[in-house]
Design an enzyme around this catalytic site. Structure first.
Site, PDB file in Angstrom:
ATOM      1  N   HIS A   4      -5.969   1.560  -4.234  1.00 28.16           N
ATOM      2  CA  HIS A   4      -4.990   1.053  -3.260  1.00 28.16           C
ATOM      3  C   HIS A   4      -4.461  -0.311  -3.672  1.00 28.16           C
ATOM      4  O   HIS A   4      -4.983  -0.958  -4.564  1.00 28.16           O
ATOM      5  CB  HIS A   4      -5.617   0.994  -1.866  1.00 28.16           C
ATOM      6  CG  HIS A   4      -6.732  -0.002  -1.722  1.00 28.16           C
ATOM      7  ND1 HIS A   4      -6.962  -0.667  -0.556  1.00 28.16           N
ATOM      8  CD2 HIS A   4      -7.684  -0.449  -2.584  1.00 28.16           C
ATOM      9  CE1 HIS A   4      -8.002  -1.474  -0.682  1.00 28.16           C
ATOM     10  NE2 HIS A   4      -8.455  -1.349  -1.905  1.00 28.16           N
TER      11      HIS A   4
ATOM     12  N   CYS B 137       0.811  -1.228   0.000  1.00 27.28           N
ATOM     13  CA  CYS B 137       0.000   0.000   0.000  1.00 27.28           C
ATOM     14  C   CYS B 137       0.839   1.269   0.000  1.00 27.28           C
ATOM     15  O   CYS B 137       0.602   2.173  -0.803  1.00 27.28           O
ATOM     16  CB  CYS B 137      -0.994  -0.013   1.157  1.00 27.28           C
ATOM     17  SG  CYS B 137      -0.281   0.033   2.814  1.00 27.28           S
TER      18      CYS B 137
ATOM     19  N   HIS C 122      -2.609   0.991   6.865  1.00 31.71           N
ATOM     20  CA  HIS C 122      -2.980   0.979   5.448  1.00 31.71           C
ATOM     21  C   HIS C 122      -3.132   2.411   4.962  1.00 31.71           C
ATOM     22  O   HIS C 122      -3.532   3.298   5.711  1.00 31.71           O
ATOM     23  CB  HIS C 122      -4.281   0.208   5.229  1.00 31.71           C
ATOM     24  CG  HIS C 122      -4.580  -0.066   3.776  1.00 31.71           C
ATOM     25  ND1 HIS C 122      -3.762  -0.841   2.980  1.00 31.71           N
ATOM     26  CD2 HIS C 122      -5.585   0.352   2.970  1.00 31.71           C
ATOM     27  CE1 HIS C 122      -4.267  -0.894   1.761  1.00 31.71           C
ATOM     28  NE2 HIS C 122      -5.370  -0.173   1.723  1.00 31.71           N
TER      29      HIS C 122
END
Length: 104
Positions: A80, A17, A68
């Site tokens: 993402h 990420c 994240h």
């Protein structure tokens, strides 16, 4: 889109990420925002998720302990690198709600 998730990945061969967000910002703006979520939290100004616009970063977890990060594409959408076995793709805050955003 479609690039495979790779833990620690920082290239178009595979992204995690934060590697994905770092790569995109470096390619688009020439700016290195750091390769991990915590430095990226400080790359701009913290805002509420409701204020996020296309290009802002969305974070999951508490400030200083995020796990994240994604790039807002406007409204409730984001892009993402979600998890091992998956690929870079769109997501929706209705189904995966971030905790805060950073205006870039």
């Amino acid at each position: 889109m479609g690039t495979p998730y790779a833990w620690g990945g920082r290239t178009p061969d595979g992204f995690d990420c934060s590697g994905f967000t770092q790569h995109v910002y470096k390619q688009v703006t020439g700016r290195d925002i750091g390769g991990y979520t915590v430095p990226q939290e400080n790359a701009g100004t913290q805002i509420s998720v409701n204020e996020a616009q296309a290009g802002d970063l969305l974070f999951w977890g508490s400030k200083g302990g995020t796990y994240h990060v994604a790039i807002s594409t406007g409204g409730s959408s984001f892009i993402h690198a979600p998890k091992p076995g998956d690929t870079v793709k769109n997501g929706d805050t209705q189904y995966f709600t971030p905790d805060f955003a950073v205006r870039m």
